[in-house]
Design a protein around this motif. Structure first.
Motif, PDB file in Angstrom:
ATOM      1  N   GLU A  49      -3.555 -16.969 -86.002  1.00 23.06           N
ATOM      2  CA  GLU A  49      -4.441 -17.962 -85.388  1.00 23.06           C
ATOM      3  C   GLU A  49      -4.852 -19.013 -86.399  1.00 23.06           C
ATOM      4  OE1 GLU A  49      -7.720 -15.410 -84.213  1.00 23.06           O
ATOM      5  OE2 GLU A  49      -8.784 -15.877 -86.064  1.00 23.06           O
ATOM      6  N   GLY A  50      -5.412 -20.069 -85.886  1.00 27.77           N
ATOM      7  CA  GLY A  50      -5.907 -21.116 -86.761  1.00 27.77           C
ATOM      8  C   GLY A  50      -5.548 -22.479 -86.215  1.00 27.77           C
ATOM      9  N   ASN A  51      -5.595 -23.453 -87.101  1.00 25.53           N
ATOM     10  CA  ASN A  51      -5.346 -24.835 -86.718  1.00 25.53           C
ATOM     11  C   ASN A  51      -3.832 -25.065 -86.613  1.00 25.53           C
ATOM     12  OD1 ASN A  51      -5.096 -27.600 -86.625  1.00 25.53           O
ATOM     13  ND2 ASN A  51      -6.839 -27.945 -87.983  1.00 25.53           N
ATOM     14  N   PRO A  52      -3.337 -25.429 -85.439  1.00 26.12           N
ATOM     15  CA  PRO A  52      -1.893 -25.647 -85.305  1.00 26.12           C
ATOM     16  C   PRO A  52      -1.402 -26.846 -86.103  1.00 26.12           C
ATOM     17  CG  PRO A  52      -3.033 -26.173 -83.244  1.00 26.12           C
ATOM     18  CD  PRO A  52      -4.073 -25.615 -84.180  1.00 26.12           C
ATOM     19  N   GLU A  53      -2.340 -27.672 -86.560  1.00 26.31           N
ATOM     20  CA  GLU A  53      -1.968 -28.831 -87.381  1.00 26.31           C
ATOM     21  C   GLU A  53      -2.240 -28.571 -88.862  1.00 26.31           C
ATOM     22  OE1 GLU A  53      -2.660 -32.541 -85.320  1.00 26.31           O
ATOM     23  OE2 GLU A  53      -1.167 -31.237 -84.384  1.00 26.31           O
ATOM     24  N   ALA A  54      -2.492 -27.318 -89.191  1.00 26.99           N
ATOM     25  CA  ALA A  54      -2.906 -26.984 -90.563  1.00 26.99           C
ATOM     26  C   ALA A  54      -1.876 -27.425 -91.593  1.00 26.99           C
ATOM     27  CB  ALA A  54      -3.118 -25.476 -90.674  1.00 26.99           C
ATOM     28  N   LYS A  55      -2.381 -27.850 -92.728  1.00 28.59           N
ATOM     29  CA  LYS A  55      -1.491 -28.186 -93.850  1.00 28.59           C
ATOM     30  C   LYS A  55      -1.254 -26.952 -94.716  1.00 28.59           C
ATOM     31  CE  LYS A  55      -1.188 -32.575 -92.945  1.00 28.59           C
ATOM     32  NZ  LYS A  55      -0.567 -32.490 -91.627  1.00 28.59           N
ATOM     33  N   ILE A  56      -2.110 -25.935 -94.531  1.00 33.44           N
ATOM     34  CA  ILE A  56      -1.950 -24.708 -95.316  1.00 33.44           C
ATOM     35  C   ILE A  56      -1.820 -23.517 -94.379  1.00 33.44           C
ATOM     36  CG2 ILE A  56      -2.867 -23.244 -97.158  1.00 33.44           C
ATOM     37  CD1 ILE A  56      -4.717 -25.463 -98.005  1.00 33.44           C
ATOM     38  N   MET A  57      -0.805 -22.696 -94.637  1.00 30.79           N
ATOM     39  CA  MET A  57      -0.632 -21.474 -93.855  1.00 30.79           C
ATOM     40  C   MET A  57      -0.769 -20.288 -94.817  1.00 30.79           C
ATOM     41  SD  MET A  57       2.570 -20.874 -91.375  1.00 30.79           S
ATOM     42  CE  MET A  57       2.995 -19.324 -90.681  1.00 30.79           C
ATOM     43  N   PHE A  58      -1.662 -19.382 -94.488  1.00 29.12           N
ATOM     44  CA  PHE A  58      -1.826 -18.158 -95.272  1.00 29.12           C
ATOM     45  C   PHE A  58      -1.028 -17.042 -94.605  1.00 29.12           C
ATOM     46  CE2 PHE A  58      -5.332 -20.608 -96.790  1.00 29.12           C
ATOM     47  CZ  PHE A  58      -5.620 -20.126 -98.055  1.00 29.12           C
ATOM     48  N   VAL A  59      -0.295 -16.301 -95.412  1.00 29.88           N
ATOM     49  CA  VAL A  59       0.514 -15.216 -94.848  1.00 29.88           C
ATOM     50  C   VAL A  59       0.147 -13.895 -95.525  1.00 29.88           C
ATOM     51  CG1 VAL A  59       2.833 -14.349 -94.392  1.00 29.88           C
ATOM     52  CG2 VAL A  59       2.409 -16.821 -94.340  1.00 29.88           C
ATOM     53  N   GLY A  60      -0.372 -12.963 -94.728  1.00 27.24           N
ATOM     54  CA  GLY A  60      -0.691 -11.625 -95.223  1.00 27.24           C
ATOM     55  C   GLY A  60       0.458 -10.675 -94.938  1.00 27.24           C
ATOM     56  N   GLU A  61       0.122  -9.403 -94.974  1.00 29.39           N
ATOM     57  CA  GLU A  61       1.165  -8.376 -94.869  1.00 29.39           C
ATOM     58  C   GLU A  61       1.336  -7.918 -93.418  1.00 29.39           C
ATOM     59  OE1 GLU A  61       0.478  -5.449 -97.920  1.00 29.39           O
ATOM     60  OE2 GLU A  61       0.902  -3.858 -96.487  1.00 29.39           O
ATOM     61  N   GLY A  62       0.265  -7.404 -92.871  1.00 29.83           N
ATOM     62  CA  GLY A  62       0.315  -6.911 -91.505  1.00 29.83           C
ATOM     63  C   GLY A  62      -1.081  -6.491 -91.108  1.00 29.83           C
ATOM     64  N   PRO A  63      -1.324  -6.337 -89.807  1.00 32.62           N
ATOM     65  CA  PRO A  63      -2.674  -5.987 -89.354  1.00 32.62           C
ATOM     66  C   PRO A  63      -3.116  -4.627 -89.881  1.00 32.62           C
ATOM     67  CG  PRO A  63      -1.200  -6.509 -87.493  1.00 32.62           C
ATOM     68  CD  PRO A  63      -0.360  -6.484 -88.718  1.00 32.62           C
ATOM     69  N   VAL A 109       3.961  -8.107-100.431  1.00 28.70           N
ATOM     70  CA  VAL A 109       4.877  -8.054 -99.278  1.00 28.70           C
ATOM     71  C   VAL A 109       5.217  -9.475 -98.808  1.00 28.70           C
ATOM     72  CG1 VAL A 109       5.097  -7.330 -96.855  1.00 28.70           C
ATOM     73  CG2 VAL A 109       4.210  -5.730 -98.546  1.00 28.70           C
ATOM     74  N   ALA A 110       4.199 -10.311 -98.658  1.00 30.35           N
ATOM     75  CA  ALA A 110       4.455 -11.696 -98.226  1.00 30.35           C
ATOM     76  C   ALA A 110       5.280 -12.442 -99.282  1.00 30.35           C
ATOM     77  CB  ALA A 110       3.133 -12.421 -97.974  1.00 30.35           C
ATOM     78  N   SER A 111       4.960 -12.214-100.555  1.00 35.53           N
ATOM     79  CA  SER A 111       5.678 -12.939-101.616  1.00 35.53           C
ATOM     80  C   SER A 111       7.144 -12.526-101.677  1.00 35.53           C
ATOM     81  CB  SER A 111       5.015 -12.682-102.973  1.00 35.53           C
ATOM     82  OG  SER A 111       3.659 -13.061-102.924  1.00 35.53           O
ATOM     83  N   LYS A 112       7.397 -11.232-101.572  1.00 37.64           N
ATOM     84  CA  LYS A 112       8.792 -10.759-101.610  1.00 37.64           C
ATOM     85  C   LYS A 112       9.562 -11.256-100.388  1.00 37.64           C
ATOM     86  CE  LYS A 112       7.921  -6.470-104.150  1.00 37.64           C
ATOM     87  NZ  LYS A 112       8.890  -6.409-105.242  1.00 37.64           N
TER      88      LYS A 112
END
Ligand code: URA
Length: 185
Positions: free
Chosen positions: A30-44, A123-126
Motif C-alpha cells: 500500500e501507499g502512494n501510487p505516485e511514490a518516488k520511493i518504494m520500500f520493499v520488506g521480506e514478507g508479512p 531477503v529483499a536485497s538478495k
C-alpha cells in the motif's frame, strides 16, 4: 498492463504456493501510487497477516519512525514485500515461494515506477540486487539498475534485535533523504 487494484485482486486469488493455505490475508502492499520511493520488506508477519497491511507490527512502527526522521510518511511512499503471504512462524520465504510471488512485486514496480527502491534487509536485497548480496558488508551502498536507484539497508526488525545497528541505519536514511531531495529538485 494492469492497474494496482487489478493486481491486488489477482494476488488475493493466488494459490500458487503453500503459503496461500496458511495465510489469513494476502498483504499486497500500500501507499502512494505516485511514490518516488518504494520500500520493499521480506514478507508479512503475524500482525500484517491479521490486518492485510504491510509493516503494522513492531517493525512497522519503527519503519514509521524511520520515515518521520527523514520527513516522510506512509502517504509519500509505497510499501510492499517480496512475498505477499506470511511464511509460517515468520521463517524466511523459501526461494520457490519468492520465485512464484516475485511477479507481483515486478508488476507493482512497473505501475508505480519509483525513482528509488529501498531494500529492507537481506531477503529483499538478495532478491532485488543480487543473490550473493551481503547486507552487513554492502548496506548503504547505492546501486543503479535499469535507471532506478536502489539502496539496501537493515530491516527494522534487525534494528529491534540489535540496536547497535541503528547508527548505520541512520546514515543510510540520511543518504536516502539526500538522494530523494536531489531527485526532487
Ligand atoms: N516484516 C516485513 O518484512 N514485512 C512486513 O510487512 C512486516 C514485517
Amino acid at each position: 498492463m494492469y492497474t494496482l487494484e487489478e493486481l491486488r485482486s489477482i494476488a488475493f486469488q493466488c494459490h500458487a504456493c503453500p503459503l496461500a493455505e496458511s495465510r489469513t490475508r494476502v498483504v499486497f502492499g500500500e501507499g502512494n501510487p505516485e511514490a518516488k520511493i518504494m520500500f520493499v520488506g521480506e514478507g508479512p508477519g503475524y500482525y500484517e497477516d491479521q490486518q492485510g497491511r504491510p509493516f503494522v507490527g513492531r517493525a512497522g512502527q519503527l519503519l514509521d519512525k524511520m520515515l518521520a526522521a527523514i520527513e516522510l510518511s506512509r502517504q509519500d511512499v509505497y510499501i510492499a514485500n517480496v512475498v505477499k503471504c506470511r511464511p509460517p512462524d515468520n521463517r524466511n520465504p523459501l526461494q520457490e515461494e519468492i520465485d512464484l510471488c516475485i511477479k507481483f512485486l515486478r508488476w507493482q514496480y512497473k505501475v508505480i515506477r519509483p525513482e528509488i527502491i529501498v531494500c529492507l534487509g537481506a531477503v529483499a536485497s538478495k532478491t532485488i540486487i543480487a543473490p550473493d548480496f551481503s547486507i552487513t558488508r554492502e548496506r548503504g551502498k547505492w546501486f543503479k539498475k535499469a535507471g532506478v536507484w536502489i539502496l539496501p539497508t537493515y530491516h527494522p526488525a534487525a534494528l529491534l534485535r540489535d540496536p547497535a545497528k541503528k547508527r548505520d541505519s541512520w546514515e543510510d536514511l540520511q543518504s536516502l533523504q539526500a538522494r530523494y531531495k536531489e531527485l526532487m529538485s
